[in-house]
Write a protein that holds these residues in place. Sequence first.
Motif, PDB file in Angstrom:
ATOM      1  N   PRO A   1     -27.962  19.861 -30.656  1.00 33.57           N
ATOM      2  CA  PRO A   1     -29.295  19.410 -30.863  1.00 33.57           C
ATOM      3  C   PRO A   1     -30.189  20.364 -31.704  1.00 33.57           C
ATOM      4  O   PRO A   1     -30.882  20.032 -32.454  1.00 33.57           O
ATOM      5  CB  PRO A   1     -29.999  19.160 -29.597  1.00 33.57           C
ATOM      6  N   ALA A   2     -29.806  21.698 -30.990  1.00 29.51           N
ATOM      7  CA  ALA A   2     -30.655  22.906 -31.928  1.00 29.51           C
ATOM      8  C   ALA A   2     -30.385  23.103 -33.314  1.00 29.51           C
ATOM      9  O   ALA A   2     -31.431  23.170 -34.021  1.00 29.51           O
ATOM     10  CB  ALA A   2     -30.289  24.144 -31.111  1.00 29.51           C
ATOM     11  N   THR A   3     -29.374  22.599 -33.753  1.00 27.92           N
ATOM     12  CA  THR A   3     -29.171  22.824 -35.333  1.00 27.92           C
ATOM     13  C   THR A   3     -29.773  21.575 -36.076  1.00 27.92           C
ATOM     14  O   THR A   3     -29.812  21.858 -37.322  1.00 27.92           O
ATOM     15  CB  THR A   3     -27.677  22.802 -35.426  1.00 27.92           C
ATOM     16  N   LEU A   4     -30.445  20.585 -35.435  1.00 27.79           N
ATOM     17  CA  LEU A   4     -30.864  19.421 -36.038  1.00 27.79           C
ATOM     18  C   LEU A   4     -32.385  19.833 -36.594  1.00 27.79           C
ATOM     19  O   LEU A   4     -33.051  18.955 -37.076  1.00 27.79           O
ATOM     20  CB  LEU A   4     -30.838  18.281 -35.303  1.00 27.79           C
ATOM     21  N   GLN A   5     -32.832  21.013 -36.096  1.00 24.43           N
ATOM     22  CA  GLN A   5     -34.242  21.413 -36.291  1.00 24.43           C
ATOM     23  C   GLN A   5     -34.434  22.166 -37.390  1.00 24.43           C
ATOM     24  O   GLN A   5     -33.450  22.853 -37.957  1.00 24.43           O
ATOM     25  CB  GLN A   5     -34.722  22.350 -35.089  1.00 24.43           C
ATOM     26  N   ASP A   6     -35.547  22.296 -38.158  1.00 22.53           N
ATOM     27  CA  ASP A   6     -35.592  22.808 -39.396  1.00 22.53           C
ATOM     28  C   ASP A   6     -36.155  24.398 -39.012  1.00 22.53           C
ATOM     29  O   ASP A   6     -36.440  24.792 -37.814  1.00 22.53           O
ATOM     30  CB  ASP A   6     -37.078  22.507 -40.140  1.00 22.53           C
ATOM     31  N   PRO A   7     -35.957  25.339 -39.867  1.00 18.91           N
ATOM     32  CA  PRO A   7     -36.035  26.573 -39.721  1.00 18.91           C
ATOM     33  C   PRO A   7     -37.589  26.864 -39.304  1.00 18.91           C
ATOM     34  O   PRO A   7     -38.460  26.157 -39.729  1.00 18.91           O
ATOM     35  CB  PRO A   7     -35.801  27.526 -40.878  1.00 18.91           C
ATOM     36  N   VAL A   8     -37.861  27.942 -38.596  1.00 18.25           N
ATOM     37  CA  VAL A   8     -39.258  28.351 -38.226  1.00 18.25           C
ATOM     38  C   VAL A   8     -39.716  29.485 -39.008  1.00 18.25           C
ATOM     39  O   VAL A   8     -38.677  30.462 -38.963  1.00 18.25           O
ATOM     40  CB  VAL A   8     -39.179  28.718 -36.751  1.00 18.25           C
ATOM     41  N   GLN A   9     -40.636  29.490 -39.799  1.00 16.01           N
ATOM     42  CA  GLN A   9     -41.382  30.556 -40.538  1.00 16.01           C
ATOM     43  C   GLN A   9     -43.063  30.884 -40.307  1.00 16.01           C
ATOM     44  O   GLN A   9     -43.470  30.019 -40.359  1.00 16.01           O
ATOM     45  CB  GLN A   9     -41.076  30.184 -42.090  1.00 16.01           C
ATOM     46  N   ILE A  10     -42.901  32.048 -39.618  1.00 11.96           N
ATOM     47  CA  ILE A  10     -44.237  32.416 -39.325  1.00 11.96           C
ATOM     48  C   ILE A  10     -44.975  33.611 -40.029  1.00 11.96           C
ATOM     49  O   ILE A  10     -44.272  34.492 -40.011  1.00 11.96           O
ATOM     50  CB  ILE A  10     -44.400  32.672 -37.726  1.00 11.96           C
TER      51      ILE A  10
ATOM     52  N   LEU B   1     -33.525  30.666 -37.380  1.00  9.36           N
ATOM     53  CA  LEU B   1     -32.616  29.757 -37.986  1.00  9.36           C
ATOM     54  C   LEU B   1     -31.683  29.392 -37.050  1.00  9.36           C
ATOM     55  O   LEU B   1     -30.949  30.146 -36.492  1.00  9.36           O
ATOM     56  CB  LEU B   1     -32.218  30.192 -39.505  1.00  9.36           C
ATOM     57  N   ASN B   2     -31.593  27.894 -36.912  1.00  4.98           N
ATOM     58  CA  ASN B   2     -30.123  27.315 -36.302  1.00  4.98           C
ATOM     59  C   ASN B   2     -29.628  26.586 -37.153  1.00  4.98           C
ATOM     60  O   ASN B   2     -30.278  25.523 -38.001  1.00  4.98           O
ATOM     61  CB  ASN B   2     -30.628  26.528 -35.145  1.00  4.98           C
ATOM     62  N   GLY B   3     -27.968  26.519 -37.197  1.00  4.20           N
ATOM     63  CA  GLY B   3     -27.391  25.740 -38.195  1.00  4.20           C
ATOM     64  C   GLY B   3     -26.127  25.933 -38.116  1.00  4.20           C
ATOM     65  O   GLY B   3     -25.460  26.691 -37.261  1.00  4.20           O
ATOM     66  N   MET B   4     -25.245  25.343 -38.927  1.00  9.29           N
ATOM     67  CA  MET B   4     -23.862  25.528 -39.116  1.00  9.29           C
ATOM     68  C   MET B   4     -23.477  26.229 -40.403  1.00  9.29           C
ATOM     69  O   MET B   4     -23.728  25.979 -41.372  1.00  9.29           O
ATOM     70  CB  MET B   4     -23.286  24.054 -39.118  1.00  9.29           C
ATOM     71  N   VAL B   5     -22.292  27.221 -40.212  1.00  8.10           N
ATOM     72  CA  VAL B   5     -22.210  27.938 -41.288  1.00  8.10           C
ATOM     73  C   VAL B   5     -20.869  27.067 -42.037  1.00  8.10           C
ATOM     74  O   VAL B   5     -19.898  26.499 -41.413  1.00  8.10           O
ATOM     75  CB  VAL B   5     -21.380  29.231 -40.944  1.00  8.10           C
ATOM     76  N   VAL B   6     -21.120  26.816 -43.353  1.00  4.35           N
ATOM     77  CA  VAL B   6     -20.154  26.333 -44.088  1.00  4.35           C
ATOM     78  C   VAL B   6     -19.215  26.845 -45.218  1.00  4.35           C
ATOM     79  O   VAL B   6     -18.194  26.530 -45.787  1.00  4.35           O
ATOM     80  CB  VAL B   6     -20.715  24.864 -44.850  1.00  4.35           C
ATOM     81  N   SER B   7     -19.898  28.289 -45.457  1.00  2.25           N
ATOM     82  CA  SER B   7     -19.242  29.209 -46.169  1.00  2.25           C
ATOM     83  C   SER B   7     -19.691  30.643 -46.102  1.00  2.25           C
ATOM     84  O   SER B   7     -20.828  30.798 -45.559  1.00  2.25           O
ATOM     85  CB  SER B   7     -19.065  28.925 -47.764  1.00  2.25           C
TER      86      SER B   7
ATOM     87  N   LEU C   1     -30.188  32.559 -35.412  1.00  2.00           N
ATOM     88  CA  LEU C   1     -30.482  34.055 -35.903  1.00  2.00           C
ATOM     89  C   LEU C   1     -31.930  34.016 -35.729  1.00  2.00           C
ATOM     90  O   LEU C   1     -32.710  33.090 -36.058  1.00  2.00           O
ATOM     91  CB  LEU C   1     -29.690  34.302 -37.358  1.00  2.00           C
ATOM     92  N   LYS C   2     -32.438  35.279 -35.608  1.00  4.79           N
ATOM     93  CA  LYS C   2     -33.768  35.465 -35.593  1.00  4.79           C
ATOM     94  C   LYS C   2     -34.134  37.003 -36.288  1.00  4.79           C
ATOM     95  O   LYS C   2     -33.363  37.707 -35.938  1.00  4.79           O
ATOM     96  CB  LYS C   2     -34.470  35.636 -33.983  1.00  4.79           C
ATOM     97  N   GLY C   3     -35.267  36.802 -36.968  1.00  5.45           N
ATOM     98  CA  GLY C   3     -35.466  38.297 -37.738  1.00  5.45           C
ATOM     99  C   GLY C   3     -36.784  37.951 -38.369  1.00  5.45           C
ATOM    100  O   GLY C   3     -37.805  37.306 -38.313  1.00  5.45           O
TER     101      GLY C   3
ATOM    102  N   ASN D   1     -23.628  33.217 -31.766  1.00  6.02           N
ATOM    103  CA  ASN D   1     -22.860  32.053 -32.216  1.00  6.02           C
ATOM    104  C   ASN D   1     -22.949  31.128 -31.152  1.00  6.02           C
ATOM    105  O   ASN D   1     -22.425  31.338 -29.857  1.00  6.02           O
ATOM    106  CB  ASN D   1     -21.293  32.513 -32.397  1.00  6.02           C
ATOM    107  N   LEU D   2     -23.412  29.974 -31.179  1.00  8.83           N
ATOM    108  CA  LEU D   2     -23.795  29.128 -30.160  1.00  8.83           C
ATOM    109  C   LEU D   2     -22.571  28.257 -29.762  1.00  8.83           C
ATOM    110  O   LEU D   2     -22.412  27.846 -28.675  1.00  8.83           O
ATOM    111  CB  LEU D   2     -24.911  27.986 -30.642  1.00  8.83           C
TER     112      LEU D   2
END
Length: 301
Positions: free
Chosen positions: A85-94, A120-126, A220-222, A260-261
Amino acid sequence: MICPYCRREQEDSFICKDCGIDINGYLKTHPEREADFYQSLGAKTRVPAFPLKSIVNIILLAGVVFFILGFFLKDRLPEVSQILPATLQDPVQIETDSPPFEKQVDGITYTITPLYRYELNGMVVSYNHSAAFYDFYHKWWNDFINIKDICVLWGENLKSDVYQHLEFSSGSFTCYYRWPNREIGKRFNCDCLSNNHLLSDTPAVNQAIMGAGIGDQIHLKGYLVRYSHANGTFKRSSSTTRTDKGNGACETIYVEAFKNLKPANPFWKKAYHFSGYAILICLALLAAFFVREILPPRHGA
């Protein structure tokens, strides 16, 4: 046991410690010596040993099979049912008022200016390793703090199986994707994909980043940043929106934390990795056996 070639007594071994011959191999070419040899063992019938070379051949064959299977199976993207479910969220930018800071990597001092806090939460594709032999751009630019680029999907692109129908690949600083037909293209949301230039100088973070592979679901966070160094005119900035395209659309991220979730295909990734080493070791052993067989045996005194 008495060696059938040099007639020296030795411990039970099918490699003579004095003349160095392979006793099994010698007996195959000199069958007239078999009776005397097995009589020296105190046995009336032959009890053949399983040669080490045969064991190496079996391991080599198994290694090749697992290497081929691993090559095709290690990069499979997970099914929709395995998406977190976490990867379905949009990135957070502040917005941030963090001041510029300096980092030194491989003798190069980089000035890094934070633009936004970013998560950012998501899936690596390349992905692309910046230190790969074919990536000469980073070497030209003395850009050693950008250790890896990862192309990531999130949100709408992971709610259905649309990502299963696309092809993804990475260049030295670009993520490429291609859909097979217009219908799939309409279902794919280009605003839920980003190519991310990852900057890090922390060993634990570096290790986590470098360990991420295709299909892995990551967090990832930064900071989104721009950065430069004094050894030339090099500088690079970051996109600050997910809706841009083309040159300059990549996110440049100084990574403070990387996790790596949910790794994808961990068995096949390990099988591919270790079978490759096994193949190299077996080939080296077989080469040694070959050299030993073509060299003449040493004569005993």
